[in-house]
Design an enzyme around this catalytic site. Structure first.
Site, PDB file in Angstrom:
ATOM      1  N   HIS A 290       0.845  -1.203   0.000  1.00 20.40           N
ATOM      2  CA  HIS A 290       0.000   0.000   0.000  1.00 20.40           C
ATOM      3  C   HIS A 290       0.877   1.249   0.000  1.00 20.40           C
ATOM      4  O   HIS A 290       0.676   2.150  -0.805  1.00 20.40           O
ATOM      5  CB  HIS A 290      -0.920  -0.008   1.230  1.00 20.40           C
TER       6      HIS A 290
ATOM      7  N   ASP B 168       6.719  21.190 -26.622  1.00 21.89           N
ATOM      8  CA  ASP B 168       6.648  19.839 -26.051  1.00 21.89           C
ATOM      9  C   ASP B 168       7.700  19.768 -24.951  1.00 21.89           C
ATOM     10  O   ASP B 168       8.379  20.747 -24.656  1.00 21.89           O
ATOM     11  CB  ASP B 168       6.939  18.772 -27.131  1.00 21.89           C
TER      12      ASP B 168
ATOM     13  N   TRP C 222       7.195  -0.053   3.844  1.00 18.62           N
ATOM     14  CA  TRP C 222       7.728   0.612   2.648  1.00 18.62           C
ATOM     15  C   TRP C 222       9.125   1.172   2.923  1.00 18.62           C
ATOM     16  O   TRP C 222       9.874   1.465   2.003  1.00 18.62           O
ATOM     17  CB  TRP C 222       6.780   1.701   2.143  1.00 18.62           C
TER      18      TRP C 222
ATOM     19  N   SER D  85      12.722   5.554 -13.896  1.00 17.23           N
ATOM     20  CA  SER D  85      11.620   6.317 -14.492  1.00 17.23           C
ATOM     21  C   SER D  85      11.552   7.728 -13.923  1.00 17.23           C
ATOM     22  O   SER D  85      11.468   8.708 -14.673  1.00 17.23           O
ATOM     23  CB  SER D  85      10.309   5.574 -14.243  1.00 17.23           C
ATOM     24  N   SER D  86      11.622   7.837 -12.585  1.00 14.92           N
ATOM     25  CA  SER D  86      11.525   9.173 -11.970  1.00 14.92           C
ATOM     26  C   SER D  86      12.698  10.039 -12.359  1.00 14.92           C
ATOM     27  O   SER D  86      12.538  11.242 -12.598  1.00 14.92           O
ATOM     28  CB  SER D  86      11.523   9.095 -10.448  1.00 14.92           C
TER      29      SER D  86
ATOM     30  N   HIS E  89      13.634  11.684   3.411  1.00 14.91           N
ATOM     31  CA  HIS E  89      13.033  12.955   3.784  1.00 14.91           C
ATOM     32  C   HIS E  89      12.847  13.898   2.606  1.00 14.91           C
ATOM     33  O   HIS E  89      11.766  14.427   2.426  1.00 14.91           O
ATOM     34  CB  HIS E  89      13.697  13.642   4.968  1.00 14.91           C
TER      35      HIS E  89
ATOM     36  N   GLU F  83      12.292  12.955  -0.253  1.00 15.21           N
ATOM     37  CA  GLU F  83      11.176  12.308  -0.948  1.00 15.21           C
ATOM     38  C   GLU F  83       9.829  12.862  -0.464  1.00 15.21           C
ATOM     39  O   GLU F  83       8.905  13.070  -1.245  1.00 15.21           O
ATOM     40  CB  GLU F  83      11.253  10.795  -0.723  1.00 15.21           C
TER      41      GLU F  83
ATOM     42  N   TYR G 178       9.248  15.787   0.508  1.00 18.87           N
ATOM     43  CA  TYR G 178       9.021  17.099  -0.108  1.00 18.87           C
ATOM     44  C   TYR G 178       8.777  16.976  -1.598  1.00 18.87           C
ATOM     45  O   TYR G 178       8.088  17.813  -2.183  1.00 18.87           O
ATOM     46  CB  TYR G 178      10.172  18.046   0.228  1.00 18.87           C
TER      47      TYR G 178
ATOM     48  N   SER H  89      -0.959  27.292  -5.235  1.00 17.76           N
ATOM     49  CA  SER H  89      -0.596  28.676  -5.546  1.00 17.76           C
ATOM     50  C   SER H  89      -1.148  29.117  -6.898  1.00 17.76           C
ATOM     51  O   SER H  89      -1.181  30.309  -7.187  1.00 17.76           O
ATOM     52  CB  SER H  89       0.929  28.839  -5.547  1.00 17.76           C
TER      53      SER H  89
ATOM     54  N   HIS I  55      15.503  12.952  11.921  1.00 15.77           N
ATOM     55  CA  HIS I  55      14.365  13.101  12.841  1.00 15.77           C
ATOM     56  C   HIS I  55      13.415  11.906  12.727  1.00 15.77           C
ATOM     57  O   HIS I  55      12.503  11.771  13.528  1.00 15.77           O
ATOM     58  CB  HIS I  55      13.631  14.437  12.647  1.00 15.77           C
ATOM     59  N   HIS I  56      13.633  11.033  11.741  1.00 14.18           N
ATOM     60  CA  HIS I  56      12.876   9.790  11.674  1.00 14.18           C
ATOM     61  C   HIS I  56      13.510   8.729  12.584  1.00 14.18           C
ATOM     62  O   HIS I  56      13.009   7.616  12.666  1.00 14.18           O
ATOM     63  CB  HIS I  56      12.845   9.244  10.244  1.00 14.18           C
TER      64      HIS I  56
ATOM     65  N   THR J 269       7.431  26.870   5.673  1.00 19.45           N
ATOM     66  CA  THR J 269       6.116  26.275   5.432  1.00 19.45           C
ATOM     67  C   THR J 269       5.029  27.235   5.904  1.00 19.45           C
ATOM     68  O   THR J 269       4.007  27.416   5.232  1.00 19.45           O
ATOM     69  CB  THR J 269       5.996  24.919   6.150  1.00 19.45           C
TER      70      THR J 269
ATOM     71  N   LYS K  31       4.369  29.962   3.461  1.00 20.40           N
ATOM     72  CA  LYS K  31       3.479  29.565   2.363  1.00 20.40           C
ATOM     73  C   LYS K  31       2.017  29.688   2.770  1.00 20.40           C
ATOM     74  O   LYS K  31       1.204  30.275   2.051  1.00 20.40           O
ATOM     75  CB  LYS K  31       3.782  28.116   1.958  1.00 20.40           C
TER      76      LYS K  31
ATOM     77  N   ARG L 172       1.956   1.513  15.221  1.00 20.06           N
ATOM     78  CA  ARG L 172       1.549   1.339  13.838  1.00 20.06           C
ATOM     79  C   ARG L 172       1.981  -0.038  13.336  1.00 20.06           C
ATOM     80  O   ARG L 172       2.729  -0.737  14.007  1.00 20.06           O
ATOM     81  CB  ARG L 172       2.146   2.442  12.959  1.00 20.06           C
TER      82      ARG L 172
END
Lengths: 186, 529, 380
Positions: free
Chosen positions: B80, B109, B145, B173-174, B257, B259, B261, B272, B306-307, B332, B335, B454
């Site tokens: 998931h 293009d 994950w 791909s990315s 991390h 990722e 963002y 925006s 921080h993880h 943040t 924004k 979790r």
């Protein structure tokens, strides 16, 4: 049309490749970082010089010895005493008893870890059984020595240092590679 | 969707030599076709990943094991996560980038159209491999994950090789997609489209693309290490061989991390664009938005640990990462303040894109607040790995990233299809989603604070009522998304004709081309005033 | 529209209903029972109220704008944008708030990490899927396993009050003393968490981590493994009993005696032969507690991860290999060495059980003496 995109595309692709390399470079960088900061309580994997500094008789440090065979490791493995009080700078020898109760030869590798992590920087091993893999025939036992001293530069907030050894069965890796490629801490 | 575009071929001023049927989609190098494929793919993945979430919520509906085995439950949470992150959110943003960036900067293009085709078409194979691994003996990946070693190395099932291969393909791909975005923005801006005139969606995507190039290769590196540790006898993460399992987490989160963002910066760009349109008032601080986005991107490289506060790190390290993380709240906040200031004294209307954008601002901010709470290291010891964290990142990713993607779809749908979507149905979709998503995720905060970890398939009795409630919210949210499909199909098939301008307050080059956008746009670059 | 509105109104009602029914689930973080956990709770509440205050201002402005500045009211949009003054202000104010927040957080963190001068040290080792506790400087050590019966998990029996939060042997600590925990792991990463102490620390294989607590109130405190550690991650709870120092000493001595007695019994057992029935019943109990998590209650294992015992060539033909793998485990796999976890009797029984259950009808009995012989090393 495509030609004018080529330089930038190549630059970006090279950056991506370099970052792939950087991922792997993080492995040795991490070790350097650990050596500098004592992150994760890793100790040096090679012998420290035996010329100990001055002995600081003004204070004492308690060293706790924790030894544990990993649960897949059948050896009995324990330190002779579980704690020792030392003066920084004094050289001490601590023996660990290892016994292989099985009927086959087993190769063991001890992995050290020091807590609190920063104290690892001040814990010097002159000689240690953890520097190399240890072989023990079935039914035999042996004493494995550790010679160490605590750096007199140890900050005063550390009054107790815990040294832990986890002993792993690395017989398979030893057989596969004849003990060449899996030396720890390289 | 193919019917849509072919319907309007007669509108084109150009004569297009494109093959028909499946070949058109296989061989296409057109940014609009590729964008459409990305978006449809993301939608399919959203439903597959969503179906797995339904399995998770069904099992958690009551305490005790009812429907699935713990091992299968772990595969569901793992896949998931992987599908939603790499299969739904990221491809959806890439699809939007493909469709919109060339039109927003006046380019004909994407710069590298053939690579563009490749970056899309390898993606379905990556996910086919990942999904097929679920049917292997021992099942698919079941280590979360985040695939922490050594759970993913020594202790994982044999399908791990497939997982690694699949992540490699997603990464390639990315990276190709990101290179394409950067080259397009650097080289193909219309004359007069200076950096500080670029729409914020283009800006945020440019920064995202740089983040992708910096961190996706690191992910590729770390999965490669997992592969060699498991199959080729290396010991990167195995203490017995001189490695360190905590090292895995450092490398993973160095990718992980930024990722996070990657999945939210384009959302900032979308909001925006939408808020000024429906407030009929220019964005309050364009320049400060650009600077805020850049500083968030830079700070994202300094906060990964921080993880990992509970992994045991020196106090000085924990303090450094805590301070840096708290610092992210500043840009943040800038924004959010900007969006509110944009609305202030505007003349707002509340069509579906605006509704989703407003919900984004409120709910993403709630996710930001819980993020700030998580940054406080001593408190994090209590929050870490509980449902509080699950609540936090679902607020940021579902009501954040996913809501922004839905808002973008409603916003640009008339431009893509040439028809207005069904406003009434869209409002239904919005209200059903808004209510159910909060029923789903808000109580998770309480469950987490009360102490539910979790990634568990079964839990203590005190959590029972809340989990039943959360599951109902989950089923409702899942069902609500069917309305979205209905809206999309209906809009693709027909509806009120859309004007080129579509929205009264809309500004930007994409609104100067007719609706639907012709197959080729801006063959001659527009003039920017 | 009416429908939408009624849905909206029923939301708080639903939430309240759920709250009322919850079996005493607290809605907030626990204050815990230690000074540190109280400080953590205070930090949590402070940052929570700060977030609420910021939220009230920001969302207040936003909803005011939504209500007042809507086109339907016929307003003309203003065209102002960019204001350096405002922008500096809304950057500076959050910075000040964050600095104010960082000060107490830093203080608490430093206190949490100070593990010096502990009175008692316990080595906590996680393994799939149980905890092992060893009191340093004593002989007391034991495994702590989930005590909730499988039948409750499978919904065949009604669930007990402490469903999934009960263990066979809880950790016991003295009140009023600084207790230090050294964490490590035998396999994957686990995380030892007791919310009431605000202690959560990862147990990393091969490395040690430290944490500490000082509990003033005697009581039973429950927690769980917090880091995904494989299939039965949900089923390895932590239970800690805090006793007064006197009770604690008494317990510790009793425990040391129990362990010494068990060792003596082992020796006596060597001379005894147990019957098939006895071996099978002890074996089944042991199998369910220690083996069934991986090899499954039906002995069929999980294809691709945990091998089947039913019909396996080792269980049918190779008794020496069978005893060896149970005693010594298999390196590089999940198979643990049970020599240090189970008694000779239990090992003999479980091997007998595995060789005679599920149609593995070898009819062979394994006695404690057989296990002992292998343990002593036949190669000697």
């Amino acid at each position: 049309m495509a030609l004018r995109h080529k330089p930038l595309t190549v630059k970006l692709a090279v950056t991506a490749l370099a970052m792939f390399g950087f991922g792997f470079a993080l492995v040795p960088l991490y070790d350097v970082f650990c050596d500098l900061t004592g992150l994760n309580g890793k100790t040096a994997a090679t012998a420290a010089s035996a010329e100990a500094a001055m002995i600081d008789t003004s204070r004492q440090v308690v060293i706790e010895f924790v030894a544990r065979p990993n649960k897949q490791m059948p050896w009995v493995f324990k330190p002779e005493v579980s704690r020792m009080t030392v003066h920084p700078g004094e050289i001490h020898i601590m023996n660990y008893l290892a016994e292989n109760p099985t009927g086959r030869m087993i190769v063991g590798q001890a992995v050290p870890s020091v807590s609190p992590g920063q104290a690892a920087l001040y814990f010097h091993k002159i000689e240690c059984f953890c520097f190399t893999q240890q072989q023990l025939a079935g039914g035999k036992n042996m004493l494995m020595p550790l010679q160490f001293y605590v750096d007199p530069a140890l900050p005063s907030q550390f009054s107790t240092i815990t040294l832990s050894y986890t002993l792993y069965d690395v017989t398979n890796a030893w057989q596969d590679s004849s003990a060449v490629s899996t030396q720890p801490g390289e | 969707m193919s019917a849509v575009v072919t319907d309007h071929e007669h509108d084109h001023e150009h004569h297009d030599h494109k093959p028909s049927g499946i070949k058109r989609w296989l061989y296409t190098t057109n940014h609009k076709d590729i964008g459409t494929m990305y978006l449809v793919f993301a939608l399919i993945m959203f439903f597959i990943g969503g179906a797995m979430a339904m399995v998770i919520r069904a099992e958690l509906f009551q305490p005790g094991m009812q429907f699935v085995e713990p091992n299968f439950f772990n595969q569901m949470t793992t896949v998931h996560g992987l599908i939603m992150v790499f299969g739904a959110v990221m491809p959806a943003f890439t699809g939007l980038a493909n469709w919109m960036i060339p039109m927003m900067i006046g380019a004909p293009d994407m710069a590298l159209p053939r690579m563009n085709n490749w970056s899309f078409w390898i993606l379905p194979f990556a996910f086919l491999i990942l999904l097929m691994s679920l049917f292997m003996p021992g099942g698919g990946p079941s280590f979360g994950w985040t695939f922490y070693a050594p759970l993913s190395t020594t202790y994982s099932s044999d399908s791990t090789a497939l997982f690694v291969f699949s992540v490699h393909i997603m990464g390639i791909s990315s990276i190709m997609g990101a290179i394409n975005v950067i080259v397009t923005i650097f080289n193909l801006r219309a004359p007069g489209m200076t950096w500080m005139k670029m729409p914020l969606f283009v800006w945020t995507w440019l920064i995202t693309a740089f983040l992708l190039i910096m961190v996706m290769p690191v992910l590729a590196g770390v999965v490669t290490m997992v592969l060699t540790d498991k199959y080729f006898g290396t010991s990167f993460f195995d203490a017995a061989g001189g490695g360190d399992p905590v090292l895995f987490q450092h490398i993973f989160w160095f990718f992980g991390h930024p990722e996070v963002y990657i999945m939210i910066l384009p959302a900032f760009g979308i909001v925006s664009a939408i808020v000024p349109t429906f407030a009929r008032k220019p964005l309050f601080g364009y320049a400060s938005m650009v600077y805020a986005t850049s500083s968030i991107a830079l700070l994202s490289f300094l906060v990964w640990a921080h993880h990992m506060f509970t992994t045991g790190m020196p106090v000085a390290g924990a303090l450094f990462f805590m301070y840096c993380t708290m610092l992210i709240a500043v840009p943040t906040g800038v924004k959010v303040f900007n969006w509110v200031a944009t609305m202030w004294r505007g003349a707002m209307t509340f069509e579906v894109p605006m509704m989703f954008a407003l919900a984004f601002i409120v709910l993403f901010t709630i996710g930001g607040f819980s993020g700030l709470m998580l940054a406080i290291t001593p408190a994090d010891f209590q929050y870490h790995d509980t449902y509080f964290v699950v609540a936090h990142f679902h607020y940021v990713l579902v009501t954040g990233a996913v809501f922004s993607i839905i808002a973008a779809a409603y916003y640009w749908l008339p431009k893509w299809t040439g028809h207005m979507y069904d406003e009434k149905l869209g409002q239904w979709h919005f209200w059903c989603s808004l209510i159910s998503v909060n029923l789903l995720f808000f109580p998770m905060h309480f469950v987490g604070l009360a102490g539910m970890p979790r990634r568990i398939p079964d839990y203590a009795l005190q959590f029972a009522d809340f989990n039943a409630f959360i599951s109902i919210g989950g089923f409702l949210f899942g069902a609500s998304q069917l309305i979205f499909v209905w809206v999309l199909v209906k809009c693709a098939r027909g509806g009120e004709k859309a004007t080129a301008q579509v929205w009264e307050g809309a500004e930007g080059l994409e609104w100067q081309v007719p609706s639907p956008a012709p197959y080729h746009t801006f063959d001659t670059p527009p003039v920017i005033k | 529209m009416t429908k939408t509105r009624s849905l909206r109104w029923s939301l708080p009602a639903l939430l309240l209903a759920a709250t009322a029914n919850a079996t005493d689930m607290p809605l907030n973080m626990t204050k815990g029972v230690t000074e540190i956990s109280q400080q953590v709770y205070d930090l949590h509440m402070t940052i929570f109220w700060i977030c609420c205050a910021i939220g009230a201002v920001v969302f207040g402005a936003m909803f005011w704008s939504i209500l007042r500045h809507r086109k339907a009211r016929g307003v003309q949009p203003a065209q102002f944008h960019e204001s350096t003054k405002v922008e500096i202000l809304w950057t500076a104010i959050p910075v000040v708030i964050l600095i104010l927040m960082a000060i107490p957080a830093t203080k608490t963190l430093i206190a949490m990490e100070d593990t010096t001068e502990a009175d008692v040290t316990v080595l906590v080792t996680g393994s799939q899927w149980k905890w092992h506790y060893k009191y340093l400087n004593t002989d007391v050590e034991f495994y702590s396993l989930l005590a909730t019966p499988k039948e409750q998990i499978n919904n065949r029996f009604a669930k007990g009050e402490n469903y999934l939060l009960e263990v066979d042997r809880p950790l016991v600590i003295p009140t009023g003393k600084k207790v230090r925990f050294l964490m490590t792991s035998d396999d994957v990463i686990h995380s030892w968490w007791v919310p009431a102490f605000a202690v959560k620390k990862d147990a990393n294989p091969g490395f040690i981590n430290e944490a500490w607590t000082r509990v003033e109130e005697p009581g039973i405190y429950r927690g769980q493994c917090a880091e995904l550690c494989g299939k039965d991650h949900a089923f390895m709870p932590v239970v800690v009993i805090a006793k007064t120092p006197a009770d604690y000493e008494q317990w510790l001595n009793g425990e040391a005696e129990r362990i010494a007695k068990a060792k003596a019994e082992e020796q006596e057992l060597l001379a005894m032969n147990m019957s098939m029935d006895e071996l099978m019943s002890v074996g089944e109990r042991t199998y369910i507690a220690y083996c069934a998590a991986c090899h499954q209650p039906n002995g069929e294992g999980l294809a691709g991860i945990f091998p089947a015992l039913k019909g396996s060539s080792m269980a049918l033909n190779d008794m020496a290999g069978h005893i060896d793998i149970v005693l010594n485990g298999k390196a590089g796999t999940s198979m643990q060495a049970y020599a240090k976890q189970l008694s000779l009797k239990e090992i003999a029984a479980v091997i007998t059980y595995e060789r005679n259950a599920w149609g593995n009808n070898t009819g062979e009995l394994v006695q404690a003496a057989d296990v002992h012989a292998v343990l002593q090393g036949k190669g000697e």
